[in-house]
Design a protein around this motif. Sequence first.
Motif, short mmCIF file in Angstrom:
data_model
loop_
_atom_site.label_atom_id
_atom_site.label_comp_id
_atom_site.label_asym_id
_atom_site.label_seq_id
_atom_site.Cartn_x
_atom_site.Cartn_y
_atom_site.Cartn_z
N LEU A 1 27.61 26.55 28.77
CA LEU A 1 28.51 27.26 29.67
C LEU A 1 29.86 27.71 28.95
CD1 LEU A 1 27.47 24.40 31.62
CD2 LEU A 1 28.27 26.15 33.22
N ARG B 1 34.08 28.51 29.08
CA ARG B 1 35.56 28.47 29.95
C ARG B 1 35.93 29.89 30.18
NH1 ARG B 1 39.09 23.67 29.30
NH2 ARG B 1 40.53 25.40 29.18
N ARG B 2 36.63 29.95 31.28
CA ARG B 2 37.40 30.95 31.32
C ARG B 2 38.11 31.71 30.46
NH1 ARG B 2 39.26 33.85 36.47
NH2 ARG B 2 38.52 32.17 37.75
N TYR C 1 32.77 31.82 38.53
CA TYR C 1 33.41 30.64 38.10
C TYR C 1 33.09 29.41 39.12
CZ TYR C 1 35.30 33.36 34.31
OH TYR C 1 35.68 34.54 33.53
N TRP D 1 34.66 27.44 34.68
CA TRP D 1 33.54 27.71 33.77
C TRP D 1 32.47 28.57 34.51
CZ3 TRP D 1 33.00 24.97 28.97
CH2 TRP D 1 34.00 23.94 28.81
N LEU E 1 33.88 18.90 34.13
CA LEU E 1 32.45 19.53 34.24
C LEU E 1 31.30 18.97 33.57
CD1 LEU E 1 30.54 22.15 34.34
CD2 LEU E 1 31.20 22.54 32.15
N ALA F 1 29.69 23.39 25.70
CA ALA F 1 30.56 24.59 25.77
C ALA F 1 30.35 25.70 24.82
CB ALA F 1 32.02 24.01 25.65
#
Length: 257
Positions: A129, A131-132, A146, A154, A206, A225
């Motif tokens: 995933l 992160r924004r 998201y 995420w 998360l 991540a």
Amino acid sequence: MPSQPAALILAGSRGGDDPVATYAGVSDKALIVLGDATMLARVIGAVRDAGIARIGVSANSAAVRAEATRFGAEALAAEAGPSASTAAALEALGTPLLVTTGDHALLRADWIRDFIVRVPATADVAVLLARRDAIEAAAPGSKRTYLRFADGDWSGCNLFYLATPRAAQVIALWQEVERDRKRPWRIVRRLGPGLLLRYLLGRLPLSEAIAHLGRRAGVEAVAIAARNGLAAVDVDKPADLDFVRLHLDQARAATRT
């Protein structure tokens, strides 16, 4: 962890006319040409360059299956949805199995290698995933869905690693999540009342949410991540295709200067 997993590329159709394929003027989204190769060929190439030799492509289009075969992949019949197709591929290809999608147009071999090497040896399932902030830095203007957690917002990257045979146990849960992929609220509701309250209060990380969902399925699940926010970009709508084409054009121009 085995260094030579197999890979599955999901390239089936959800039925009816695909708006992205129609927009691009082709029969199937996976056959959209980007530069000098189809989108499917680009994904197969990235997976193979990551060191994965055995690659299956799940598709219900004869043209897509022919394209898969042309590039040395195994053509597999698509089932009723990505999760069912993955369940069938697990039986055919075994584990460990990397799973991605045929519309992951910007997929890179180094992302795949980095993802796999970071999966803990104890994990049955891993999901990548982004992160924004990483996505917005790498792909400004790209619109993603998201989920908001204590450690950030995420978005999924369409990269999964099914490390052990126990990973088959997540398929039923995946089918539920699949139905709600555009309705994040219904996904987080599966956390149960205690974790759901923490989620609503912005106190649930998360990693804890993914681990809990894994335990519900009887497996150890982990979230990894993404180091590059571009990993979250797939071609789900015409605007995504425009973004990918622009990004590739800019990348080619940069290499010429």
